[in-house]
Design an enzyme around this catalytic site. Sequence first.
Site, PDB file in Angstrom:
ATOM      1  N   ASN A 123     -32.856  -0.065 -18.765  1.00  0.00           N
ATOM      2  CA  ASN A 123     -33.243   1.466 -18.428  1.00  0.00           C
ATOM      3  C   ASN A 123     -32.718   2.370 -19.720  1.00  0.00           C
ATOM      4  O   ASN A 123     -33.542   2.980 -20.267  1.00  0.00           O
ATOM      5  CB  ASN A 123     -32.655   2.028 -17.175  1.00  0.00           C
ATOM      6  CG  ASN A 123     -32.919   1.075 -15.999  1.00  0.00           C
ATOM      7  OD1 ASN A 123     -33.703   0.204 -16.029  1.00  0.00           O
ATOM      8  ND2 ASN A 123     -32.322   1.397 -14.824  1.00  0.00           N
ATOM      9  N   ASP A 124     -31.493   2.146 -19.865  1.00  0.00           N
ATOM     10  CA  ASP A 124     -30.930   3.073 -21.028  1.00  0.00           C
ATOM     11  C   ASP A 124     -31.333   2.473 -22.546  1.00  0.00           C
ATOM     12  O   ASP A 124     -31.373   2.802 -23.429  1.00  0.00           O
ATOM     13  CB  ASP A 124     -29.396   3.134 -20.738  1.00  0.00           C
ATOM     14  CG  ASP A 124     -29.275   4.532 -19.918  1.00  0.00           C
ATOM     15  OD1 ASP A 124     -29.999   5.236 -20.160  1.00  0.00           O
ATOM     16  OD2 ASP A 124     -28.300   4.413 -19.065  1.00  0.00           O
ATOM     17  N   HIS A 132     -33.465   8.804 -12.683  1.00  0.00           N
ATOM     18  CA  HIS A 132     -32.584   8.059 -11.478  1.00  0.00           C
ATOM     19  C   HIS A 132     -33.202   8.473 -10.200  1.00  0.00           C
ATOM     20  O   HIS A 132     -32.995   7.719  -9.200  1.00  0.00           O
ATOM     21  CB  HIS A 132     -31.141   8.520 -11.334  1.00  0.00           C
ATOM     22  CG  HIS A 132     -30.585   7.851 -12.585  1.00  0.00           C
ATOM     23  ND1 HIS A 132     -30.305   8.222 -13.671  1.00  0.00           N
ATOM     24  CD2 HIS A 132     -29.816   6.623 -12.515  1.00  0.00           C
ATOM     25  CE1 HIS A 132     -29.607   7.200 -14.473  1.00  0.00           C
ATOM     26  NE2 HIS A 132     -29.253   6.282 -13.715  1.00  0.00           N
ATOM     27  N   ARG A 170     -35.765   8.933 -20.732  1.00  0.00           N
ATOM     28  CA  ARG A 170     -36.227   8.349 -19.721  1.00  0.00           C
ATOM     29  C   ARG A 170     -37.024   9.246 -18.722  1.00  0.00           C
ATOM     30  O   ARG A 170     -37.393   8.991 -17.795  1.00  0.00           O
ATOM     31  CB  ARG A 170     -35.325   7.177 -19.268  1.00  0.00           C
ATOM     32  CG  ARG A 170     -33.915   7.751 -18.591  1.00  0.00           C
ATOM     33  CD  ARG A 170     -33.057   6.803 -18.501  1.00  0.00           C
ATOM     34  NE  ARG A 170     -33.032   6.507 -16.984  1.00  0.00           N
ATOM     35  CZ  ARG A 170     -31.893   5.675 -16.763  1.00  0.00           C
ATOM     36  NH1 ARG A 170     -31.007   5.078 -17.550  1.00  0.00           N
ATOM     37  NH2 ARG A 170     -31.801   5.280 -15.263  1.00  0.00           N
ATOM     38  N   CYS A 188     -29.182  -5.911 -15.144  1.00  0.00           N
ATOM     39  CA  CYS A 188     -29.070  -5.301 -13.923  1.00  0.00           C
ATOM     40  C   CYS A 188     -30.018  -3.973 -14.099  1.00  0.00           C
ATOM     41  O   CYS A 188     -30.064  -2.999 -13.262  1.00  0.00           O
ATOM     42  CB  CYS A 188     -27.796  -4.657 -13.495  1.00  0.00           C
ATOM     43  SG  CYS A 188     -26.842  -3.684 -14.565  1.00  0.00           S
ATOM     44  N   ARG A 246     -19.494  -0.383 -10.602  1.00  0.00           N
ATOM     45  CA  ARG A 246     -19.649   0.345 -11.881  1.00  0.00           C
ATOM     46  C   ARG A 246     -18.751   1.441 -12.092  1.00  0.00           C
ATOM     47  O   ARG A 246     -18.819   2.511 -10.888  1.00  0.00           O
ATOM     48  CB  ARG A 246     -20.783   0.556 -12.484  1.00  0.00           C
ATOM     49  CG  ARG A 246     -21.250   1.257 -14.004  1.00  0.00           C
ATOM     50  CD  ARG A 246     -22.623   1.447 -14.359  1.00  0.00           C
ATOM     51  NE  ARG A 246     -23.335   2.353 -13.543  1.00  0.00           N
ATOM     52  CZ  ARG A 246     -24.437   2.636 -13.607  1.00  0.00           C
ATOM     53  NH1 ARG A 246     -25.193   1.904 -14.561  1.00  0.00           N
ATOM     54  NH2 ARG A 246     -24.836   3.620 -13.013  1.00  0.00           N
ATOM     55  N   ARG A 260     -23.510   1.447  -7.973  1.00  0.00           N
ATOM     56  CA  ARG A 260     -23.269   2.662  -8.663  1.00  0.00           C
ATOM     57  C   ARG A 260     -22.707   3.752  -8.071  1.00  0.00           C
ATOM     58  O   ARG A 260     -23.106   4.252  -6.964  1.00  0.00           O
ATOM     59  CB  ARG A 260     -24.909   3.214  -8.827  1.00  0.00           C
ATOM     60  CG  ARG A 260     -25.963   2.542  -9.895  1.00  0.00           C
ATOM     61  CD  ARG A 260     -27.360   3.236  -9.696  1.00  0.00           C
ATOM     62  NE  ARG A 260     -28.083   2.918 -11.027  1.00  0.00           N
ATOM     63  CZ  ARG A 260     -28.981   1.854 -10.944  1.00  0.00           C
ATOM     64  NH1 ARG A 260     -29.233   1.469  -9.942  1.00  0.00           N
ATOM     65  NH2 ARG A 260     -29.742   1.766 -12.043  1.00  0.00           N
TER      66      ARG A 260
HETATM   67  C1  PEP Z   1     -29.635   1.014 -16.804  1.00  0.00           C
HETATM   68  O1  PEP Z   1     -29.287   1.849 -17.675  1.00  0.00           O
HETATM   69  O2  PEP Z   1     -30.453   0.130 -17.051  1.00  0.00           O
HETATM   70  C2  PEP Z   1     -28.539   1.176 -15.861  1.00  0.00           C
HETATM   71  C3  PEP Z   1     -28.617  -0.070 -14.856  1.00  0.00           C
HETATM   72  O3  PEP Z   1     -27.870   2.055 -15.503  1.00  0.00           O
HETATM   73  P1  PEP Z   1     -28.431   3.183 -14.985  1.00  0.00           P
HETATM   74  O4  PEP Z   1     -30.079   3.256 -14.573  1.00  0.00           O
HETATM   75  O5  PEP Z   1     -27.765   3.883 -13.608  1.00  0.00           O
HETATM   76  O6  PEP Z   1     -28.315   4.298 -16.103  1.00  0.00           O
HETATM   77 MG    MG Z   2     -27.586   3.275 -17.533  1.00  0.00          MG
END
Ligand code: PEP
Ligand code: MG
Length: 760
Positions: free
Chosen positions: A632-633, A362, A643, A680, A505, A469
């Site tokens: 991302n997750d 993050h 990550r 996203c 979110r 976020r």
């Molecule tokens: C993701 O996981 O792709 C996402 C947009 O949420 P975050 O990066 O805040 O976990």
């Molecule tokens: Mg995420």
Amino acid sequence: MLGDLRRIAHSFAQEPSLDVALASLVADIKTCLGTECCSIYLAEADQSLLRLKATDGLNPLAIDKTTMRFDEGLTGWVAQREVPIKVHNAQRHPRFKNYPDVQEEIFSAFLGVPIIHRRVVLGVITIQQSKVRFFDQDEEAFLVTLSAQLASYIANVSARLKSELTSLEMDTSGLVLTGVSGATGVGIGHSFLVQTNINLADVSLKKSEDFEGEKSRFYEAVEATRADIIDMSERMSAHLPADALAIFDIYLQMLDAASLGNEVVGKIKDGWCAISALKIVIERYISEFEKMEDAYIRERAVDVKDLGRRLLEYLTTESSKSLPVPDSAILIAEEVTASMLAEVPREKIKGIVSIKGAENSHAAIMARALGIPAVMGLRDIPLLQLDGVDIIVDGYNGQIVISPNDAITAEYRDLESEDLEFTKLLKLEADEVARTADGHRVSLFINSGMGFDGEYAEQEHIEGIGLYRTEYPFMMRQRFPSEQEQQLLYQHVLGEFSGKPVVMRTLDVGGDKQLPYFPIVEDNPFLGWRGIRLTLDHPEIFLVQIRAMIKANVFTNNLHIMLPMISDIGEVEESNRLINQAYNEVSEELREADHAAQVPRPKVGVMIEVPSILYQLKQLKGLVDFCSIGTNDLTQYLLAVDRNNDKVAHLYDAYHPTVLNAIKTIADVTNEIGIPCSVCGELAGDPGGAMLLTGMGFTQLSMNTQNLLKVKWVLKKSNSEELKDLVEDALDCTRPDQVKFRVNRYILNIGAAGILRAGG
Ligand code: PEP
Ligand code: MG
């Protein structure tokens, strides 16, 4: 044996000079294993040559002089094959090569163990004996374990060796350190260290000419620590028996000038700065105590360590408190957090260096959102090594240059101006909506939350907020925000974007997003209490947030609520139940005040980011109004790659065909069941990624504001039918690099090469 290993590794790590450290290491190993000879060879920068750096048993005059190629001799063979090699009679072995200078004729038995760090051979440890025999399993296991423990320490200084430096004493000018890119771009400035939980192991030795100044800093730290200990002792006196309270007296005695204090001042007199002098003295004490036979005395090492930590805390906070933020600051921290970024004025931060973290931590996402070049995951570098120096952050290559010379700085300045030119070019078409060359529309939304992105609301080509976020504003406070505070904040965002959808979110903390006032300590934070799991366990937090959102939405009716980390349908049902409850309560409350009050019911959607939900997609029908893919997750969970962990950063890749196939499946299934689906995660803001997603059929992409123009620019040059072919090709690939090759080839074909350097 474990005790010996720990002691040897520990004393190696604390030696101020590499030569001395290596010399005592070989002597320690020789004594411990009872062999006749132990030597260390380190690899030269080009990875083809080993150089004898220390020996206890061979001719000491050969140190630093004798070298061998990886394809020469038994020691070279160890480096070449990257395995331990045992030979009972070395002189007779076909790979044996005689190096007259080292004088090893008397030795027969040979055991060589490679020192490897992150797949790179750093050197070889050898032991030798005159008797013809094979070294046994225990000896081999000892050396292998020790080598693995030492590897990261040696890697730490190997960068300095590359610059021909042989001492751990800092002189790092022009040194290039490599991590991973967190955000592209070039940042040139002066380091600004934000320290949290610093410990002596992080300290790199530094000299100082200001003897008086360093001495009085040390004395001030001693006095402050002394006051703390007296205070602690008084507070505890009611609860602890007298013999237990004696420990505080021991601490005070240790602080006395005649004890530890004098020694530290002595080191300052030798030219070390106060922090370095403290490190040298405390670590020597710890090592002495740890060697003791008597268990009670051995345990005192813990007290010395604790005392050292307390003194260090005063020394470091004092020095950072007195430092103003430089105008061109390179913000450096163990782990960069939202609140650190909020505390330093944005215009002063030219670059970010985070010792921990990787491309999609993050901290990196925040850096990209703010458009600040960032390098992450410089794990093997002691934080204090980066204090008080000029630094260039090269976010394109994931590197930093410490104390660059004029020529290097000039090169980077040129790169900076090229970046500015490219941004100007992109801005020329800023107002147009995104469309491929053959007219296929793609709606672009922004990811928000870090700062307020109100200025983007007016821009026509930005069609709304695709991910707000909400945890970021939570992270910047010292306590949970109240319902009213949240309502005001959300009202402001919804109001600025009135007429455009805003996807908020619900609180997604856990993993690498921590609230300072609600710490979560877990062994596997990314598999733990995160996102919706936490808020469903704390309905009071969830309900307050939903109520605040619904109230904030009354006048604008543009709110979409999105649930993070959904891993099964049960969580959606439970969330819907709570959202309904909050909606009914808020409606009732508002109607009590005004009979005619109309409370709009927000749309509710889920993040698709946990693989298990991929197999329940069809069951989302009727339960949610929309969904959005968190690449991302999704990438971290599909590939089982944390990550936030730079050690496995090279395995984390959203271009992995497995990830792309999963995303394509989500596109097809959500299309079939008629639930609108956007993306996203960071892949949507990566120009190549956006092309692939468009080729898969997505028409809504949400990304950080910095990447929006780049994405729009490449889409404008692309053809939607060709993008479909590109996707088909990519889905058949077996490796991420094959996908990247195809995407880059297409980018070159459409004349968008500029984007390749500008990156995502
Ligand atoms: C993701 O996981 O792709 C996402 C947009 O949420 P975050 O990066 O805040 O976990
Ligand atoms: Mg995420």
